[in-house]
Design a protein around this motif. Sequence first.
Motif, PDB file in Angstrom:
ATOM      1  N   GLU A 341      20.956  47.540 -22.241  1.00 14.45           N
ATOM      2  CA  GLU A 341      21.211  48.788 -22.150  1.00 14.45           C
ATOM      3  C   GLU A 341      21.821  49.379 -21.177  1.00 14.45           C
ATOM      4  N   ILE A 342      22.536  50.063 -21.027  1.00 12.71           N
ATOM      5  CA  ILE A 342      23.551  50.971 -19.905  1.00 12.71           C
ATOM      6  C   ILE A 342      22.682  52.165 -20.091  1.00 12.71           C
ATOM      7  N   SER A 343      22.529  52.851 -18.817  1.00 13.62           N
ATOM      8  CA  SER A 343      22.241  54.215 -18.722  1.00 13.62           C
ATOM      9  C   SER A 343      22.675  54.956 -19.937  1.00 13.62           C
ATOM     10  N   LEU A 344      22.237  56.061 -20.235  1.00 12.00           N
ATOM     11  CA  LEU A 344      22.441  56.800 -20.756  1.00 12.00           C
ATOM     12  C   LEU A 344      22.969  56.513 -22.161  1.00 12.00           C
ATOM     13  N   ASP A 345      23.050  55.306 -22.670  1.00  9.83           N
ATOM     14  CA  ASP A 345      23.305  54.676 -24.100  1.00  9.83           C
ATOM     15  C   ASP A 345      24.730  54.913 -24.056  1.00  9.83           C
ATOM     16  N   ARG A 346      25.082  55.013 -22.720  1.00  6.07           N
ATOM     17  CA  ARG A 346      26.686  54.627 -22.421  1.00  6.07           C
ATOM     18  C   ARG A 346      27.201  53.260 -23.413  1.00  6.07           C
ATOM     19  N   PRO A 347      28.331  53.379 -23.820  1.00  9.91           N
ATOM     20  CA  PRO A 347      28.703  51.920 -23.967  1.00  9.91           C
ATOM     21  C   PRO A 347      29.604  50.764 -23.371  1.00  9.91           C
ATOM     22  N   ALA A 348      29.828  51.543 -21.876  1.00 10.22           N
ATOM     23  CA  ALA A 348      30.296  50.219 -20.601  1.00 10.22           C
ATOM     24  C   ALA A 348      30.189  51.132 -20.062  1.00 10.22           C
ATOM     25  N   GLY A 349      29.692  50.368 -18.395  1.00 11.46           N
ATOM     26  CA  GLY A 349      30.371  50.989 -17.149  1.00 11.46           C
ATOM     27  C   GLY A 349      30.854  50.006 -16.698  1.00 11.46           C
ATOM     28  N   TRP A 350      31.299  50.385 -15.257  1.00 12.05           N
ATOM     29  CA  TRP A 350      32.252  49.759 -14.145  1.00 12.05           C
ATOM     30  C   TRP A 350      31.761  48.312 -14.065  1.00 12.05           C
ATOM     31  N   ARG A 351      32.631  47.868 -13.527  1.00 13.68           N
ATOM     32  CA  ARG A 351      32.297  45.990 -12.591  1.00 13.68           C
ATOM     33  C   ARG A 351      33.286  46.103 -11.742  1.00 13.68           C
ATOM     34  N   LYS A 352      33.923  46.317 -11.747  1.00 11.17           N
ATOM     35  CA  LYS A 352      35.205  46.379 -10.596  1.00 11.17           C
ATOM     36  C   LYS A 352      34.328  47.217  -9.463  1.00 11.17           C
ATOM     37  N   TYR A 353      34.448  46.468  -8.358  1.00 14.47           N
ATOM     38  CA  TYR A 353      33.948  47.386  -7.354  1.00 14.47           C
ATOM     39  C   TYR A 353      32.634  47.967  -7.163  1.00 14.47           C
ATOM     40  N   GLN A 354      31.637  46.865  -8.486  1.00 15.75           N
ATOM     41  CA  GLN A 354      30.431  46.758  -8.017  1.00 15.75           C
ATOM     42  C   GLN A 354      29.818  45.993  -7.876  1.00 15.75           C
ATOM     43  N   ASN A 355      28.590  46.013  -7.084  1.00 16.17           N
ATOM     44  CA  ASN A 355      27.702  44.629  -6.729  1.00 16.17           C
ATOM     45  C   ASN A 355      26.719  44.692  -7.179  1.00 16.17           C
ATOM     46  N   TYR A 356      27.350  44.084  -8.881  1.00 16.04           N
ATOM     47  CA  TYR A 356      26.177  43.871  -9.765  1.00 16.04           C
ATOM     48  C   TYR A 356      26.358  42.103  -9.822  1.00 16.04           C
ATOM     49  N   TYR A 357      27.630  42.025  -9.104  1.00 17.78           N
ATOM     50  CA  TYR A 357      27.215  40.208  -9.684  1.00 17.78           C
ATOM     51  C   TYR A 357      26.392  40.068  -8.784  1.00 17.78           C
ATOM     52  N   LYS A 358      26.424  40.220  -7.869  1.00 19.36           N
ATOM     53  CA  LYS A 358      25.309  39.624  -6.429  1.00 19.36           C
ATOM     54  C   LYS A 358      24.201  40.391  -6.440  1.00 19.36           C
ATOM     55  N   GLU A 359      23.520  41.967  -6.927  1.00 19.68           N
ATOM     56  CA  GLU A 359      22.672  42.719  -6.522  1.00 19.68           C
ATOM     57  C   GLU A 359      22.475  43.594  -8.224  1.00 19.68           C
ATOM     58  N   PRO A 360      21.193  43.366  -8.586  1.00 23.59           N
ATOM     59  CA  PRO A 360      20.571  44.164  -9.292  1.00 23.59           C
ATOM     60  C   PRO A 360      20.737  45.287  -9.951  1.00 23.59           C
ATOM     61  N   ASN A 361      20.806  46.274  -8.328  1.00 24.77           N
ATOM     62  CA  ASN A 361      21.006  47.589  -8.244  1.00 24.77           C
ATOM     63  C   ASN A 361      21.691  47.793  -6.939  1.00 24.77           C
ATOM     64  N   GLU A 362      22.421  48.861  -7.357  1.00 27.35           N
ATOM     65  CA  GLU A 362      23.666  49.249  -5.385  1.00 27.35           C
ATOM     66  C   GLU A 362      22.620  49.993  -4.431  1.00 27.35           C
ATOM     67  N   ASP A 363      22.545  49.462  -3.126  1.00 22.40           N
ATOM     68  CA  ASP A 363      22.248  50.319  -2.398  1.00 22.40           C
ATOM     69  C   ASP A 363      22.996  51.538  -2.657  1.00 22.40           C
ATOM     70  N   LEU A 364      22.729  52.529  -1.285  1.00 16.43           N
ATOM     71  CA  LEU A 364      23.213  53.665  -1.303  1.00 16.43           C
ATOM     72  C   LEU A 364      25.240  54.217  -1.033  1.00 16.43           C
ATOM     73  N   THR A 365      24.928  52.714  -0.340  1.00 14.96           N
ATOM     74  CA  THR A 365      26.454  52.557   0.200  1.00 14.96           C
ATOM     75  C   THR A 365      27.031  50.719   0.211  1.00 14.96           C
ATOM     76  N   SER A 366      28.557  51.026  -0.214  1.00 12.91           N
ATOM     77  CA  SER A 366      28.501  49.190  -0.507  1.00 12.91           C
ATOM     78  C   SER A 366      29.384  49.297   0.613  1.00 12.91           C
ATOM     79  N   GLY A 367      29.443  47.850   0.963  1.00 14.37           N
ATOM     80  CA  GLY A 367      30.688  46.953   1.910  1.00 14.37           C
ATOM     81  C   GLY A 367      31.872  46.280   1.229  1.00 14.37           C
ATOM     82  N   ILE A 368      32.199  46.683  -0.465  1.00 22.32           N
ATOM     83  CA  ILE A 368      32.992  46.334  -0.806  1.00 22.32           C
ATOM     84  C   ILE A 368      34.286  47.028  -0.450  1.00 22.32           C
ATOM     85  N   ASN A 369      35.741  46.114   0.055  1.00 20.16           N
ATOM     86  CA  ASN A 369      36.922  46.902   0.643  1.00 20.16           C
ATOM     87  C   ASN A 369      37.686  47.053  -0.564  1.00 20.16           C
ATOM     88  N   MET A 370      37.997  48.449  -0.353  1.00 17.36           N
ATOM     89  CA  MET A 370      39.155  48.765  -1.741  1.00 17.36           C
ATOM     90  C   MET A 370      40.521  48.616  -1.286  1.00 17.36           C
TER      91      MET A 370
END
Length: 487
Positions: A341-370
């Motif tokens: 399930e996705i929080s708030l029962d939403r149909p989708a969440g963003w994958r772009k620029y998210q760290n979920y491909y390697k971490e189960p949760n985001e840290d407060l900050t991200s080091g992914i370049n824009m």
Amino acid sequence: MIRKKIYIVLLMSFALLSSCEDDLELTNPTELSPETFFENEAQLRSSVNAVYANLQTIGTYSRNLFYMFDNMAHENLGNPQLEADKRIFLNFSFDASSSLITNYWDSFYRGINKANFVIGNQEKISEIPTSVVSQEMKDKYVGEAKFLRALYYFHLVTRFGDVPLITEIPEDGDGFPRAPAEDVYAQIIQDLEDASTVLLPKATEQAGRATRGAAYALLGKVHLYRENYEEALNAFENIYGLYSLEDDYFDNFKEETEHGPESIFEVSFDDDMGNSEFWWSSVTGAGPNEVSLRGQDYGMFDWFNVYPSDDLRNEFEDGDPRYEKSFYEVGDEYAGGLIEEISLDRPAGWRKYQNYYKEPNEDLTSGINMRIIRYADVLLMMAEAANQLGDQNAAIGYINEVRDRVDMPLLETGMAKEEVFEAIVHERKVELAGEQVRFPDLVRWGRAAEFLAPFGFQEGIHEVFPIPETEISSNNNIGPEDQNPGY
């Protein structure tokens, strides 16, 4: 890991203007004055590094900018916890008191003032012996400052229209009047043309710094926005074929694949390098401020302030692999396992620029370049210019390069001009989803009201932002009568 944001060695407290008209103030541990500062490459490099820092403020790419543009484009919808100062960009209820608009304005003008410090000291820089710094490197550093000044002015003129045009360090605090947008664009073009002759190619430049290709790409984009299609194509032709598309579309949005073959210019982040000043340098760029909140803010298992809109997701053709590389849905795999399930029962969440491909949760900050200029964007801009110039088959060829990367059916030749344009509109929406280009596209195409009027967009008003009230109250040469219409 590559060292990305270039630390301000001697300008760590490069404190400038509380608004764009204030004098440049420069303090540093060695108490060097501007008159004696440019004596070696370390000093020259650090002064230019300070200009880059304003891409990493909360007012720009560390936080506010992606909210403003993604929300106005309605690529995002807001969850209940979305803060009011960001929600106003969903319903176009912002006004001149908006802190996000003020921080956007201040951040870029502070960056411009830093660039002016470098550019205005060219004579001093030229006096550095070539045995200390080669002429090529001296010219290159000034070219970086000109590229960044052009980029900052492009962000300002496209969002505010007429803006103060400041090309030297102010001598007093009276402020500058709004200059015609045409004059601002002329300065942008001149800066980019100058930069393109002295910047280094990507292959020989340090990752994260402006390159010759970045100057040509931005120059072509500026000409495209001005509807100077032949000049746009001429600029883009200088880099066509020198870059290539990533084999895997998602590699454009991961930390490990930064500065890849598709990347032309990126805003650099690295959460291993410190962020102690993140909340205290929202517009100055001073001090360690090396991170983005994009992952946490958009993260479906974290703050999750926004989620991708139905309108955006419905734009994707069946079978387009960019859909699953842009969004997460229930049933997808991520670093934490199967998404049930996705929080708030939403149909989708963003994958772009998210760290979920390697971490189960985001840290407060991200080091992914824009990635703010990439080759796929250039190809689609080339398609648009070629189509406007009457070469539909060339335009189709550029579009097909983008579609072929993701194995989507290729467009057939023989399409009419309007058909090709609609194909470009579609392709830009799906290829560049969540990359802050949709709203500017709609504005320059004259289509913003068509798509956004149901959400509060008013034609003749919301194409531009209001001039911040702080600027009007502090600038002796801008008064209430100079405010943009409707605000």
